[in-house]
Scaffold this motif. Structure first.
Motif, PDB file in Angstrom:
ATOM      1  N   ARG A  55       0.833  -1.196   0.000  1.00  0.00           N
ATOM      2  CA  ARG A  55       0.000   0.000   0.000  1.00  0.00           C
ATOM      3  C   ARG A  55       0.874   1.254   0.000  1.00  0.00           C
ATOM      4  O   ARG A  55       1.917   1.296   0.643  1.00  0.00           O
ATOM      5  CB  ARG A  55      -0.914   0.015   1.233  1.00  0.00           C
ATOM      6  N   LEU A  56       0.419   2.248  -0.740  1.00  0.00           N
ATOM      7  CA  LEU A  56       1.099   3.542  -0.770  1.00  0.00           C
ATOM      8  C   LEU A  56       0.065   4.624  -1.018  1.00  0.00           C
ATOM      9  O   LEU A  56      -1.106   4.322  -1.307  1.00  0.00           O
ATOM     10  CB  LEU A  56       2.191   3.571  -1.838  1.00  0.00           C
ATOM     11  N   THR A  57       0.480   5.863  -0.924  1.00  0.00           N
ATOM     12  CA  THR A  57      -0.440   6.992  -1.093  1.00  0.00           C
ATOM     13  C   THR A  57       0.004   7.838  -2.275  1.00  0.00           C
ATOM     14  O   THR A  57       1.166   8.236  -2.370  1.00  0.00           O
ATOM     15  CB  THR A  57      -0.481   7.862   0.175  1.00  0.00           C
ATOM     16  N   ILE A  58      -0.944   8.102  -3.194  1.00  0.00           N
ATOM     17  CA  ILE A  58      -0.679   8.961  -4.351  1.00  0.00           C
ATOM     18  C   ILE A  58      -1.723  10.059  -4.367  1.00  0.00           C
ATOM     19  O   ILE A  58      -2.926   9.783  -4.417  1.00  0.00           O
ATOM     20  CB  ILE A  58      -0.723   8.178  -5.670  1.00  0.00           C
ATOM     21  N   ASP A  59      -1.274  11.293  -4.289  1.00  0.00           N
ATOM     22  CA  ASP A  59      -2.162  12.461  -4.295  1.00  0.00           C
ATOM     23  C   ASP A  59      -3.262  12.335  -3.246  1.00  0.00           C
ATOM     24  O   ASP A  59      -4.448  12.619  -3.506  1.00  0.00           O
ATOM     25  CB  ASP A  59      -2.773  12.659  -5.689  1.00  0.00           C
TER      26      ASP A  59
ATOM     27  N   ARG B 182      -4.575   9.698  -1.961  1.00  0.00           N
ATOM     28  CA  ARG B 182      -5.370   8.471  -2.028  1.00  0.00           C
ATOM     29  C   ARG B 182      -4.505   7.271  -1.682  1.00  0.00           C
ATOM     30  O   ARG B 182      -3.402   7.111  -2.215  1.00  0.00           O
ATOM     31  CB  ARG B 182      -5.937   8.276  -3.441  1.00  0.00           C
ATOM     32  N   GLU B 183      -5.016   6.418  -0.793  1.00  0.00           N
ATOM     33  CA  GLU B 183      -4.300   5.186  -0.485  1.00  0.00           C
ATOM     34  C   GLU B 183      -4.653   4.144  -1.534  1.00  0.00           C
ATOM     35  O   GLU B 183      -5.837   3.865  -1.777  1.00  0.00           O
ATOM     36  CB  GLU B 183      -4.670   4.668   0.904  1.00  0.00           C
ATOM     37  N   VAL B 184      -3.651   3.586  -2.191  1.00  0.00           N
ATOM     38  CA  VAL B 184      -3.880   2.626  -3.274  1.00  0.00           C
ATOM     39  C   VAL B 184      -3.066   1.366  -3.014  1.00  0.00           C
ATOM     40  O   VAL B 184      -2.097   1.368  -2.250  1.00  0.00           O
ATOM     41  CB  VAL B 184      -3.497   3.220  -4.648  1.00  0.00           C
ATOM     42  N   GLU B 185      -3.496   0.276  -3.651  1.00  0.00           N
ATOM     43  CA  GLU B 185      -2.781  -0.984  -3.558  1.00  0.00           C
ATOM     44  C   GLU B 185      -1.969  -1.199  -4.822  1.00  0.00           C
ATOM     45  O   GLU B 185      -2.352  -0.750  -5.910  1.00  0.00           O
ATOM     46  CB  GLU B 185      -3.757  -2.137  -3.358  1.00  0.00           C
ATOM     47  N   ALA B 186      -0.847  -1.892  -4.681  1.00  0.00           N
ATOM     48  CA  ALA B 186       0.019  -2.153  -5.835  1.00  0.00           C
ATOM     49  C   ALA B 186       0.677  -3.508  -5.673  1.00  0.00           C
ATOM     50  O   ALA B 186       0.898  -3.976  -4.551  1.00  0.00           O
ATOM     51  CB  ALA B 186       1.079  -1.066  -5.967  1.00  0.00           C
ATOM     52  N   ASN B 187       0.956  -4.134  -6.789  1.00  0.00           N
ATOM     53  CA  ASN B 187       1.722  -5.377  -6.770  1.00  0.00           C
ATOM     54  C   ASN B 187       3.207  -5.055  -6.702  1.00  0.00           C
ATOM     55  O   ASN B 187       3.675  -4.079  -7.302  1.00  0.00           O
ATOM     56  CB  ASN B 187       1.439  -6.212  -8.015  1.00  0.00           C
ATOM     57  N   GLU B 188       3.939  -5.856  -5.987  1.00  0.00           N
ATOM     58  CA  GLU B 188       5.379  -5.662  -5.905  1.00  0.00           C
ATOM     59  C   GLU B 188       5.989  -5.759  -7.299  1.00  0.00           C
ATOM     60  O   GLU B 188       5.671  -6.651  -8.074  1.00  0.00           O
ATOM     61  CB  GLU B 188       5.985  -6.729  -4.994  1.00  0.00           C
ATOM     62  N   GLY B 189       6.862  -4.822  -7.626  1.00  0.00           N
ATOM     63  CA  GLY B 189       7.482  -4.801  -8.944  1.00  0.00           C
ATOM     64  C   GLY B 189       6.855  -3.809  -9.904  1.00  0.00           C
ATOM     65  O   GLY B 189       7.392  -3.553 -10.982  1.00  0.00           O
ATOM     66  N   ALA B 190       5.702  -3.217  -9.524  1.00  0.00           N
ATOM     67  CA  ALA B 190       5.042  -2.221 -10.372  1.00  0.00           C
ATOM     68  C   ALA B 190       5.678  -0.854 -10.154  1.00  0.00           C
ATOM     69  O   ALA B 190       6.164  -0.534  -9.063  1.00  0.00           O
ATOM     70  CB  ALA B 190       3.555  -2.168 -10.063  1.00  0.00           C
ATOM     71  N   THR B 191       5.686  -0.030 -11.186  1.00  0.00           N
ATOM     72  CA  THR B 191       6.209   1.325 -11.065  1.00  0.00           C
ATOM     73  C   THR B 191       5.119   2.266 -10.560  1.00  0.00           C
ATOM     74  O   THR B 191       3.924   1.943 -10.598  1.00  0.00           O
ATOM     75  CB  THR B 191       6.733   1.841 -12.417  1.00  0.00           C
ATOM     76  N   ILE B 192       5.532   3.443 -10.110  1.00  0.00           N
ATOM     77  CA  ILE B 192       4.581   4.443  -9.634  1.00  0.00           C
ATOM     78  C   ILE B 192       3.592   4.794 -10.744  1.00  0.00           C
ATOM     79  O   ILE B 192       2.389   4.928 -10.506  1.00  0.00           O
ATOM     80  CB  ILE B 192       5.319   5.713  -9.159  1.00  0.00           C
ATOM     81  N   LEU B 193       4.081   4.960 -11.962  1.00  0.00           N
ATOM     82  CA  LEU B 193       3.204   5.319 -13.073  1.00  0.00           C
ATOM     83  C   LEU B 193       2.176   4.225 -13.336  1.00  0.00           C
ATOM     84  O   LEU B 193       0.988   4.509 -13.556  1.00  0.00           O
ATOM     85  CB  LEU B 193       4.032   5.583 -14.334  1.00  0.00           C
ATOM     86  N   GLN B 194       2.593   2.978 -13.330  1.00  0.00           N
ATOM     87  CA  GLN B 194       1.662   1.878 -13.554  1.00  0.00           C
ATOM     88  C   GLN B 194       0.589   1.833 -12.477  1.00  0.00           C
ATOM     89  O   GLN B 194      -0.593   1.630 -12.774  1.00  0.00           O
ATOM     90  CB  GLN B 194       2.432   0.552 -13.594  1.00  0.00           C
ATOM     91  N   VAL B 195       0.999   2.036 -11.226  1.00  0.00           N
ATOM     92  CA  VAL B 195       0.036   2.031 -10.116  1.00  0.00           C
ATOM     93  C   VAL B 195      -0.946   3.190 -10.268  1.00  0.00           C
ATOM     94  O   VAL B 195      -2.158   3.035 -10.076  1.00  0.00           O
ATOM     95  CB  VAL B 195       0.775   2.120  -8.768  1.00  0.00           C
ATOM     96  N   ALA B 196      -0.432   4.356 -10.606  1.00  0.00           N
ATOM     97  CA  ALA B 196      -1.294   5.532 -10.753  1.00  0.00           C
ATOM     98  C   ALA B 196      -2.317   5.328 -11.862  1.00  0.00           C
ATOM     99  O   ALA B 196      -3.523   5.560 -11.668  1.00  0.00           O
ATOM    100  CB  ALA B 196      -0.438   6.771 -11.035  1.00  0.00           C
ATOM    101  N   LEU B 197      -1.870   4.898 -13.034  1.00  0.00           N
ATOM    102  CA  LEU B 197      -2.778   4.701 -14.161  1.00  0.00           C
ATOM    103  C   LEU B 197      -3.815   3.631 -13.853  1.00  0.00           C
ATOM    104  O   LEU B 197      -4.980   3.743 -14.257  1.00  0.00           O
ATOM    105  CB  LEU B 197      -1.979   4.334 -15.414  1.00  0.00           C
TER     106      LEU B 197
ATOM    107  N   VAL C  66       4.663   8.030  -0.023  1.00  0.00           N
ATOM    108  CA  VAL C  66       3.716   9.134  -0.157  1.00  0.00           C
ATOM    109  C   VAL C  66       4.143   9.930  -1.387  1.00  0.00           C
ATOM    110  O   VAL C  66       5.220  10.536  -1.405  1.00  0.00           O
ATOM    111  CB  VAL C  66       3.686  10.025   1.089  1.00  0.00           C
ATOM    112  N   VAL C  67       3.313   9.910  -2.417  1.00  0.00           N
ATOM    113  CA  VAL C  67       3.670  10.470  -3.722  1.00  0.00           C
ATOM    114  C   VAL C  67       2.722  11.620  -4.069  1.00  0.00           C
ATOM    115  O   VAL C  67       1.508  11.533  -3.851  1.00  0.00           O
ATOM    116  CB  VAL C  67       3.588   9.387  -4.815  1.00  0.00           C
ATOM    117  N   LYS C  68       3.277  12.679  -4.624  1.00  0.00           N
ATOM    118  CA  LYS C  68       2.481  13.791  -5.138  1.00  0.00           C
ATOM    119  C   LYS C  68       2.821  13.977  -6.617  1.00  0.00           C
ATOM    120  O   LYS C  68       3.992  14.046  -6.982  1.00  0.00           O
ATOM    121  CB  LYS C  68       2.783  15.072  -4.365  1.00  0.00           C
ATOM    122  N   SER C  69       1.785  14.044  -7.452  1.00  0.00           N
ATOM    123  CA  SER C  69       2.035  14.122  -8.890  1.00  0.00           C
ATOM    124  C   SER C  69       1.608  15.430  -9.530  1.00  0.00           C
ATOM    125  O   SER C  69       1.840  15.639 -10.723  1.00  0.00           O
ATOM    126  CB  SER C  69       1.291  12.978  -9.607  1.00  0.00           C
ATOM    127  N   GLU C  70       0.976  16.350  -8.753  1.00  0.00           N
ATOM    128  CA  GLU C  70       0.473  17.582  -9.369  1.00  0.00           C
ATOM    129  C   GLU C  70       0.738  18.797  -8.484  1.00  0.00           C
ATOM    130  O   GLU C  70      -0.146  19.613  -8.269  1.00  0.00           O
ATOM    131  CB  GLU C  70      -1.025  17.455  -9.650  1.00  0.00           C
TER     132      GLU C  70
END
Length: 336
Positions: free
Chosen positions: A5-9, A11-26, A73-77
Motif C-alpha cells: 500500500r502507498l499513497t498517491i495524491d 489516495r491510499e492505493v494498492e500495488a503489486n510488488e514490482g510495479a512502477t509508480i506510473l503503472q500504479v497511478a494509471l 507518499v507520492v504527489k504528482s500535481e
C-alpha cells in the motif's frame, strides 16, 4: 505477487510488488502525463513529463522508472511539477511542427492533450525547423510514413520494434535537435529487417509515424470505432476498425493495448490487409451462371441450387467426388 500500500495524491492505493509508480497511478485512475511510456516496452524515462515528488527523497523522480514501495507518499500535481511540465511541453513544441488543423491525429494526440492541459505558450521558445533533407527510411513504403517534424524522440517506436517485434529495424540517428528515427545505414524499410507490422505506428504518441493509406481519410476523433476479430488466422486478434461515416470505408486499423489475446499488437495482415472490404470487385449478391453469363439471384435460390447440385453429384459419384474451396479472409466458423 505480494501486495503493498502507498499513497498517491492523498489516495491510499494498492500495488503489486514490482510495479512502477506510473503503472500504479494509471491503474487507479490517476492520470500522470507520459509520452515515452508504453506498457508493452521497458521504461525509458525520456520525455521527463511523468515527474513525481516522493516524500523523504530529494528532487523529483520519473514515475515510469521508480518502483512502488510500501508506505510511499507520492504527489504528482504540485505547483512546481506543473511548472516543469509546462516548460517541458513548450520545449517539445518548439521543435514540433504544429499543424493540428490538417493532422490526421487531431484530437487523438498526447502532445496536443498535454499542451491544452497545462495551457502552454506555443511561442515561448524560438521555433527550431527540423531538417528537410534527411534520408527518410519510409521512402518507397506504401504502408508507413514518417514525419520527423512531428517526432518527439520518445524512442517508443525503436523499443517496440526491438523488444516486442524483435525485428530491430529502427534506430536513432544523430544527436540533440538533429535526432530522428531511421534504419541502420538509412536503408529503405523494404531493404531492412522490417516486417511492416505497423507496431511503430501503434505506439507513436503523436503523428510522426502514421498509416500512409489513411492520410486524409478522416481525423481520428471523427472516425467511428468498431471492434472486430481479425479474419486472417486462428489467434483471433481483436482489432478496432476506424470507419469513415461519410464514405462508409475502413480508414485505419488499431488494437487496444491490454486487451487479450494480442495486447494491442498486430501483424502486417491485420493492420494493413483489410482494404479488401471496400473493393468494388467484392460480390454483394449471389450470382447464378446461365447461358455463358451470370445473373443476380436471391440467397434462397442460390443455396437451393448449390444443395441440389451437390446432392446429385454425391448420389451419382459418391462423397469423394466433392471438394471445397474456402477463404483466408473469413472466420473459422464461416469456413466450417
Amino acid at each position: 505477487m505480494s501486495e503493498l500500500r502507498l499513497t498517491i495524491d492523498g489516495r491510499e492505493v494498492e500495488a503489486n510488488e514490482g510495479a512502477t509508480i506510473l503503472q500504479v497511478a494509471l491503474a487507479n485512475g490517476i492520470d500522470i502525463p507520459h509520452l515515452c511510456y508504453d506498457p508493452r516496452i521497458t521504461p525509458t524515462g525520456a520525455c521527463r513529463l511523468c515527474f513525481v515528488e516522493v516524500e523523504g527523497r530529494r528532487g523529483l523522480q520519473t514515475s515510469c522508472t521508480l518502483l512502488a514501495e510500501a508506505g510511499m507518499v507520492v504527489k504528482s500535481e504540485t505547483a512546481e511539477i506543473k511548472r516543469l511540465r509546462r516548460t517541458s511541453v513548450e520545449l517539445l513544441i518548439s521543435e514540433h511542427r504544429m499543424a493540428c488543423s490538417t493532422c490526421d491525429s487531431d484530437g487523438d494526440c498526447l502532445l496536443q492533450d498535454y499542451a491544452y492541459r497545462y495551457r502552454v505558450d506555443e511561442r515561448r521558445f524560438p521555433h527550431i525547423e527540423p531538417a528537410i533533407d534527411f534520408p527518410n527510411y519510409t521512402r518507397g513504403s506504401k504502408a508507413i510514413a514518417y514525419d520527423p517534424s512531428k517526432c518527439v524522440r520518445c524512442q517508443r517506436c525503436v523499443k517496440i520494434c526491438e523488444e516486442v517485434q524483435v525485428a530491430k529495424a529502427l534506430t536513432l540517428r544523430n544527436r540533440a535537435g538533429d535526432l530522428f528515427v531511421s534504419t541502420g545505414f538509412d536503408v529503405p524499410l523494404k531493404e531492412s529487417s522490417c516486417e511492416l507490422c505497423g507496431q511503430c505506428i501503434s505506439t507513436c504518441p503523436t503523428n510522426a509515424l502514421y498509416d500512409k493509406q489513411a492520410i486524409g481519410g478522416g481525423k481520428r476523433k471523427d472516425l467511428e470505432k468498431v471492434e472486430t476479430t481479425c479474419p486472417y488466422c486462428g489467434v483471433g486478434c481483436r482489432l478496432d476498425l476506424h470507419v469513415s461515416r461519410r464514405r462508409n470505408t475502413i480508414v485505419r486499423v488499431t488494437s487496444q493495448v491490454g486487451r487479450p489475446p494480442n495486447d494491442g499488437n498486430t501483424c502486417v495482415k491485420g493492420r494493413f490487409g483489410l482494404d479488401f472490404v471496400a473493393r468494388e470487385e467484392r460480390l454483394t449478391t449471389p450470382l447464378v451462371k446461365e447461358n455463358g453469363g451470370f445473373r443476380r439471384a436471391s440467397w434462397d435460390e442460390a443455396l437451393n441450387l448449390v444443395a441440389d447440385r451437390l446432392s446429385a453429384i454425391k448420389r451419382e459419384f459418391g462423397g469423394d467426388a466433392l471438394a471445397g474451396l474456402s477463404s483466408a479472409k473469413t472466420t473459422n466458423e464461416d469456413n466450417y
